[in-house]
Scaffold this active site. Sequence first.
Site, PDB file in Angstrom:
ATOM      1  N   CYS A  97      45.303  71.318  86.488  1.00  0.00           N
ATOM      2  CA  CYS A  97      44.718  70.405  87.487  1.00  0.00           C
ATOM      3  C   CYS A  97      43.693  69.491  86.798  1.00  0.00           C
ATOM      4  O   CYS A  97      42.879  69.945  85.994  1.00  0.00           O
ATOM      5  CB  CYS A  97      44.044  71.189  88.608  1.00  0.00           C
ATOM      6  SG  CYS A  97      45.196  72.228  89.532  1.00  0.00           S
ATOM      7  N   CYS A 152      33.091  85.775  93.425  1.00  0.00           N
ATOM      8  CA  CYS A 152      34.236  84.980  92.976  1.00  0.00           C
ATOM      9  C   CYS A 152      34.804  85.643  91.716  1.00  0.00           C
ATOM     10  O   CYS A 152      34.099  85.807  90.722  1.00  0.00           O
ATOM     11  CB  CYS A 152      33.751  83.567  92.695  1.00  0.00           C
ATOM     12  SG  CYS A 152      35.039  82.476  92.129  1.00  0.00           S
ATOM     13  N   CYS A 156      43.629  78.912  82.205  1.00  0.00           N
ATOM     14  CA  CYS A 156      44.631  78.664  83.242  1.00  0.00           C
ATOM     15  C   CYS A 156      45.631  77.661  82.690  1.00  0.00           C
ATOM     16  O   CYS A 156      45.269  76.816  81.886  1.00  0.00           O
ATOM     17  CB  CYS A 156      43.944  78.079  84.492  1.00  0.00           C
ATOM     18  SG  CYS A 156      45.062  77.819  85.890  1.00  0.00           S
TER      19      CYS A 156
HETATM   20  N1  SAH Z   1      44.095  78.596  90.726  1.00  0.00           N
HETATM   21  C1  SAH Z   1      43.628  78.841  92.047  1.00  0.00           C
HETATM   22  C2  SAH Z   1      42.233  79.448  92.130  1.00  0.00           C
HETATM   23  C3  SAH Z   1      41.168  78.974  91.197  1.00  0.00           C
HETATM   24  S1  SAH Z   1      40.250  77.525  91.509  1.00  0.00           S
HETATM   25  C4  SAH Z   1      43.712  77.587  92.877  1.00  0.00           C
HETATM   26  O1  SAH Z   1      44.090  76.560  92.342  1.00  0.00           O
HETATM   27  O2  SAH Z   1      43.456  77.631  94.059  1.00  0.00           O
HETATM   28  C5  SAH Z   1      39.377  77.716  93.004  1.00  0.00           C
HETATM   29  C6  SAH Z   1      39.225  76.404  93.752  1.00  0.00           C
HETATM   30  O3  SAH Z   1      38.307  75.509  93.083  1.00  0.00           O
HETATM   31  C7  SAH Z   1      40.542  75.640  93.874  1.00  0.00           C
HETATM   32  O4  SAH Z   1      40.665  75.103  95.157  1.00  0.00           O
HETATM   33  C8  SAH Z   1      40.351  74.543  92.857  1.00  0.00           C
HETATM   34  O5  SAH Z   1      41.213  73.481  93.110  1.00  0.00           O
HETATM   35  C9  SAH Z   1      38.890  74.219  93.028  1.00  0.00           C
HETATM   36  N2  SAH Z   1      38.275  73.449  91.958  1.00  0.00           N
HETATM   37  C10 SAH Z   1      38.557  73.452  90.646  1.00  0.00           C
HETATM   38  N3  SAH Z   1      37.783  72.589  89.983  1.00  0.00           N
HETATM   39  C11 SAH Z   1      36.966  72.031  90.894  1.00  0.00           C
HETATM   40  C12 SAH Z   1      35.935  71.050  90.830  1.00  0.00           C
HETATM   41  N4  SAH Z   1      35.606  70.474  89.686  1.00  0.00           N
HETATM   42  N5  SAH Z   1      35.307  70.721  91.973  1.00  0.00           N
HETATM   43  C13 SAH Z   1      35.646  71.298  93.153  1.00  0.00           C
HETATM   44  N6  SAH Z   1      36.608  72.219  93.282  1.00  0.00           N
HETATM   45  C14 SAH Z   1      37.274  72.574  92.169  1.00  0.00           C
END
Ligand code: SAH
Length: 355
Positions: free
Chosen positions: A117, A106, A113
Amino acid sequence: MSARLQLLGMDGAALEKLVVDELGESRFRAKQIAQWLARGAEISEMTNLSAKLRERLAEIAVANPVRIVQSHRSKIDGTEKFLYALEDGNLIEGVVMRYHHGDSLCVSTQVGCRMGCAFCASTLDGRVRNLTPGEMLGQVVAANRHIQREDPARRVHNIVLMGSGEPLDNYDSVVAFLRRVNDPEGLNISLRSVSLSTCGLVPKMYDFAGEGLPVTLSISLHAPNDDVRCKIMPVANAYPIGEVLAACKNYVEKTGRRVIVEYALIRGVNCALSQADELAARLRGLNCHVNLIPLNDVKERNLHAPEKAEVAAFLRRLNSRGVSATVRREMGADIDGACGQLRRKALASPADLNH
Ligand code: SAH
């Protein structure tokens, strides 16, 4: 950032220019250096170069700008988490997972970032900076070197751009990284073994579909509609779910590759059976597979995974509606899996770093 050149980030032509024009050496030295770089060698270890050349190179350049400063290995499945230090002291993290078809790494694309989110630890302090292509290649090379110390037969076979950062928010460097990573003279990793995950920056998704790169696209959907999505993903205010899925469809048409829909199950937010129905309806006509991920708890946020039975019921409901879906297997449960947590811990107590 440090002024030192990052050799790993230079393509063949740039390396040759450095070696011939600036160091006055013959061209084949560039090829020798490139081979060493792909193996993760330091400049001092490039023993087929003269001592003088190594010395001069080391004055102006660093081989790999990424260094592993901590590693934690799971006793359950061999998953290993890394904390990497960059030349300017910034920290990023990564994880290598052992699957029967090979090791999967990974990779991070940014320090922090800015997507915001609600459930993600990487975004808590915003974006610090973009990573360079050399820093992305550097993670792969450093991880390879680390795992090969124990078992020379192991190597990173798959890459998921799912570490910290939003890859499409660092578009040019990510595309440059992808073009370099499968260089037969370098890492030689097939782009069919690479996935890029995005929260859904729609215009960039169209651009990416036009790059002609056979990479798997993962879309972090996490919700069946805009109401729910806007609550947990600020990006949804800019790009509605309909536009995101249209961009996915375009990706499938342009590349012939099925997309992966990521859906983190969050208790009380997005895992009701009616939401599984809504999701199934939304995904109709899209060639995709849904990856259900019980949320990794982030202690800074009050968001949690649902009970196992609720996860299973959501999965069954999707499957019964004809949606291809699976629950992502949990890896490294004993090494504090959640993304971004290792970096946050290290930032809180820097004394733990074994520099
Ligand atoms: N910015 C990109 C890639 C990085 S995150 C994206 O948003 O896809 C990789 C994955 O992990 C994404 O699907 C993200 O939403 C998820 N993710 C982030 N935090 C998480 C958490 N606490 N539990 C499960 N998945 C999570």
